[in-house]
Design a protein around this motif. Structure first.
Motif, PDB file in Angstrom:
ATOM      1  N   MET A  82      86.234  67.389 -25.845  1.00 19.30           N
ATOM      2  CA  MET A  82      86.520  67.908 -24.504  1.00 19.30           C
ATOM      3  C   MET A  82      87.239  66.843 -23.682  1.00 19.30           C
ATOM      4  N   LYS A  83      88.306  67.245 -23.019  1.00 21.82           N
ATOM      5  CA  LYS A  83      89.045  66.353 -22.146  1.00 21.82           C
ATOM      6  C   LYS A  83      88.718  66.673 -20.690  1.00 21.82           C
ATOM      7  N   ILE A  84      88.458  65.616 -19.909  1.00 18.57           N
ATOM      8  CA  ILE A  84      88.207  65.796 -18.483  1.00 18.57           C
ATOM      9  C   ILE A  84      89.015  64.760 -17.714  1.00 18.57           C
ATOM     10  N   THR A  85      89.265  65.036 -16.439  1.00 23.28           N
ATOM     11  CA  THR A  85      89.970  64.095 -15.573  1.00 23.28           C
ATOM     12  C   THR A  85      88.986  63.518 -14.578  1.00 23.28           C
ATOM     13  N   VAL A  86      88.945  62.188 -14.521  1.00 28.13           N
ATOM     14  CA  VAL A  86      87.995  61.487 -13.654  1.00 28.13           C
ATOM     15  C   VAL A  86      88.764  60.598 -12.687  1.00 28.13           C
ATOM     16  N   SER A  87      88.211  60.412 -11.492  1.00 27.87           N
ATOM     17  CA  SER A  87      88.827  59.556 -10.478  1.00 27.87           C
ATOM     18  C   SER A  87      87.757  58.681  -9.846  1.00 27.87           C
ATOM     19  N   CYS A  88      88.087  57.402  -9.622  1.00 29.16           N
ATOM     20  CA  CYS A  88      87.198  56.458  -8.953  1.00 29.16           C
ATOM     21  C   CYS A  88      87.839  56.036  -7.639  1.00 29.16           C
ATOM     22  N   VAL A  89      87.056  56.071  -6.567  1.00 25.83           N
ATOM     23  CA  VAL A  89      87.558  55.713  -5.245  1.00 25.83           C
ATOM     24  C   VAL A  89      86.972  54.361  -4.835  1.00 25.83           C
ATOM     25  N   GLN A  90      87.839  53.430  -4.495  1.00 21.27           N
ATOM     26  CA  GLN A  90      87.466  52.069  -4.130  1.00 21.27           C
ATOM     27  C   GLN A  90      87.637  51.924  -2.616  1.00 21.27           C
ATOM     28  N   LEU A  91      86.514  51.701  -1.895  1.00 21.35           N
ATOM     29  CA  LEU A  91      86.552  51.769  -0.442  1.00 21.35           C
ATOM     30  C   LEU A  91      85.802  50.622   0.220  1.00 21.35           C
ATOM     31  N   LEU A  92      86.012  50.501   1.526  1.00 25.09           N
ATOM     32  CA  LEU A  92      85.265  49.602   2.394  1.00 25.09           C
ATOM     33  C   LEU A  92      84.445  50.453   3.360  1.00 25.09           C
ATOM     34  N   PRO A  93      83.128  50.551   3.164  1.00 21.43           N
ATOM     35  CA  PRO A  93      82.305  51.285   4.125  1.00 21.43           C
ATOM     36  C   PRO A  93      82.062  50.444   5.377  1.00 21.43           C
ATOM     37  N   ARG A  94      81.560  51.076   6.421  1.00 25.63           N
ATOM     38  CA  ARG A  94      81.195  50.370   7.649  1.00 25.63           C
ATOM     39  C   ARG A  94      79.675  50.314   7.730  1.00 25.63           C
ATOM     40  N   LEU A  95      79.131  49.113   7.841  1.00 18.13           N
ATOM     41  CA  LEU A  95      77.684  48.924   7.810  1.00 18.13           C
ATOM     42  C   LEU A  95      76.989  49.713   8.916  1.00 18.13           C
ATOM     43  N   GLY A  96      76.036  50.547   8.491  1.00 15.26           N
ATOM     44  CA  GLY A  96      75.184  51.258   9.437  1.00 15.26           C
ATOM     45  C   GLY A  96      75.810  52.459  10.111  1.00 15.26           C
ATOM     46  N   ASP A  97      77.057  52.797   9.783  1.00 14.09           N
ATOM     47  CA  ASP A  97      77.762  53.892  10.461  1.00 14.09           C
ATOM     48  C   ASP A  97      77.966  55.053   9.487  1.00 14.09           C
ATOM     49  N   LYS A  98      76.939  55.867   9.334  1.00 16.34           N
ATOM     50  CA  LYS A  98      77.001  56.958   8.364  1.00 16.34           C
ATOM     51  C   LYS A  98      78.110  57.943   8.691  1.00 16.34           C
ATOM     52  N   GLN A  99      78.295  58.269   9.966  1.00 17.36           N
ATOM     53  CA  GLN A  99      79.310  59.263  10.321  1.00 17.36           C
ATOM     54  C   GLN A  99      80.706  58.780   9.944  1.00 17.36           C
ATOM     55  N   TYR A 100      80.985  57.519  10.215  1.00 21.63           N
ATOM     56  CA  TYR A 100      82.286  56.945   9.830  1.00 21.63           C
ATOM     57  C   TYR A 100      82.461  57.002   8.317  1.00 21.63           C
ATOM     58  N   ASN A 101      81.425  56.618   7.590  1.00 22.04           N
ATOM     59  CA  ASN A 101      81.519  56.578   6.130  1.00 22.04           C
ATOM     60  C   ASN A 101      81.670  57.970   5.534  1.00 22.04           C
ATOM     61  N   LEU A 102      80.970  58.939   6.089  1.00 21.05           N
ATOM     62  CA  LEU A 102      81.101  60.309   5.581  1.00 21.05           C
ATOM     63  C   LEU A 102      82.497  60.860   5.849  1.00 21.05           C
ATOM     64  N   GLU A 103      83.042  60.561   7.008  1.00 22.21           N
ATOM     65  CA  GLU A 103      84.396  61.032   7.307  1.00 22.21           C
ATOM     66  C   GLU A 103      85.402  60.373   6.365  1.00 22.21           C
ATOM     67  N   LYS A 104      85.197  59.095   6.066  1.00 18.43           N
ATOM     68  CA  LYS A 104      86.085  58.413   5.128  1.00 18.43           C
ATOM     69  C   LYS A 104      85.968  59.044   3.741  1.00 18.43           C
ATOM     70  N   MET A 105      84.749  59.332   3.294  1.00 12.92           N
ATOM     71  CA  MET A 105      84.564  59.975   1.991  1.00 12.92           C
ATOM     72  C   MET A 105      85.229  61.336   1.969  1.00 12.92           C
ATOM     73  N   ARG A 106      85.045  62.109   3.056  1.00  9.97           N
ATOM     74  CA  ARG A 106      85.663  63.432   3.131  1.00  9.97           C
ATOM     75  C   ARG A 106      87.177  63.323   2.985  1.00  9.97           C
ATOM     76  N   SER A 107      87.769  62.377   3.727  1.00 12.62           N
ATOM     77  CA  SER A 107      89.218  62.197   3.688  1.00 12.62           C
ATOM     78  C   SER A 107      89.691  61.812   2.289  1.00 12.62           C
ATOM     79  N   TRP A 108      88.932  60.950   1.610  1.00 13.21           N
ATOM     80  CA  TRP A 108      89.351  60.513   0.285  1.00 13.21           C
ATOM     81  C   TRP A 108      89.152  61.585  -0.774  1.00 13.21           C
ATOM     82  N   VAL A 109      88.155  62.449  -0.608  1.00 12.87           N
ATOM     83  CA  VAL A 109      88.045  63.580  -1.531  1.00 12.87           C
ATOM     84  C   VAL A 109      89.300  64.443  -1.425  1.00 12.87           C
ATOM     85  N   GLU A 110      89.731  64.703  -0.199  1.00 15.06           N
ATOM     86  CA  GLU A 110      90.948  65.506  -0.014  1.00 15.06           C
ATOM     87  C   GLU A 110      92.166  64.788  -0.594  1.00 15.06           C
ATOM     88  N   THR A 111      92.252  63.477  -0.420  1.00 16.22           N
ATOM     89  CA  THR A 111      93.366  62.707  -0.974  1.00 16.22           C
ATOM     90  C   THR A 111      93.385  62.778  -2.497  1.00 16.22           C
TER      91      THR A 111
END
Length: 275
Positions: free
Chosen positions: A1-30
């Motif tokens: 079976m062949k699958i396509t995988v992607s790894c996202v390399q990021l800089l999170p912001r300490l203690g700021d869940k909302q910022y980090n979730l928005e960044k993750m959301r944006s990168w999923v779309e990217t």
């Protein structure tokens, strides 16, 4: 079976869940725009929180499976794009509610939080806020059987081998591997893939949290004999992606790499004795 995988390399912001979730959301779309065939996206360890936090911060940001804030958001994105997503977060025990784990969650392509892997080998100051996990769950999905490790776990050959013996098709690593140990990281990702003739995908973070540590990236996609298929060996945000053929594991094990056929578990008792 062949699958396509992607790894996202990021800089999170300490203690700021909302910022980090928005960044993750944006990168999923990217990712899904740039690599629309992607079936698995992997984010780094503690992506929702950052790493060098206090016990009080982790208590504040912790979530409980299956309906934590990040799981709802990532679930919507996973369902929208029919993609599996793995990311690290501080997990709260559903019963012992003051107990936390350094965990990674698998969101399946229907948007369901299938379960978590809890880091078995917490490292250094992590022990101030999280309890060690005690098992190696295998997630049986439409893209194969998946085994997850978190950061320091990758340094223990036993972890990947436990997954291999359970028949996983792919090793997934969500990590915050730190400077100045890039050479060690490059070596062990190759070794864990080679040791077990398994593909390995690993997402590491970059930057720092303003504390004592910094992180270098080097996210990887490895083939079953430890060769790099893709890597981001720069300290910058970005994504790597590749199509991998999971059937290569059995082909390589039959062709030459007969580790499992030639194993002698009857003489390996030493490795489980206390040091």
């Amino acid at each position: 079976m062949k699958i396509t995988v992607s790894c996202v390399q990021l800089l999170p912001r300490l203690g700021d869940k909302q910022y980090n979730l928005e960044k993750m959301r944006s990168w999923v779309e990217t990712v899904m725009t740039q690599y629309p065939k992607t079936q698995l996206i992997v984010f780094p360890e503690l992506m929702t929180s950052g790493y060098e936090g206090t016990p009080e911060m982790f208590q504040e940001l912790a979530e409980t499976l299956p309906d934590g804030e990040s799981m709802r958001l990532m679930g919507e994105l996973a369902r929208k794009h029919h993609v599996h997503i793995v990311y690290g977060f501080p997990e709260r025990d559903p019963v012992l509610t003051d107990v936390l784990y350094n965990a990674a969650v698998l969101i399946d392509s229907d948007g369901k939080a299938r379960g978590t892997y809890r880091k078995v080998h917490p490292f250094a100051d992590e022990k101030r806020w999280c309890r060690a996990g005690c098992g190696f769950p295998v997630f049986d999905t439409e893209i194969g059987k998946l085994g997850i490790m978190i950061c320091w776990d990758t340094g223990f050959p036993e972890v990947a081998r436990c997954y291999a013996l359970q028949g996983v098709d792919l090793l997934i690593v969500s990590t915050n591997w730190e400077d100045p140990y890039a050479d060690d990281w490059d070596l062990i990702t190759k070794a864990r893939a080679f040791d077990n003739t398994l593909h390995l995908v690993a997402a590491n973070r970059i930057g720092n949290d303003g504390g004592t540590l910094s992180f270098f990236g080097h996210s990887k996609i490895m083939d079953p004999v430890g060769r790099e298929i893709a890597a981001l060996d720069e300290e910058k945000e970005g994504v790597i992606s590749a199509e991998i053929d999971l059937s290569l594991t059995q082909k390589e094990r039959a062709r030459y790499y007969t580790f499992f056929r030639d194993r002698r578990p009857d003489v390996y008792g030493e490795i489980v004795k206390p040091y």
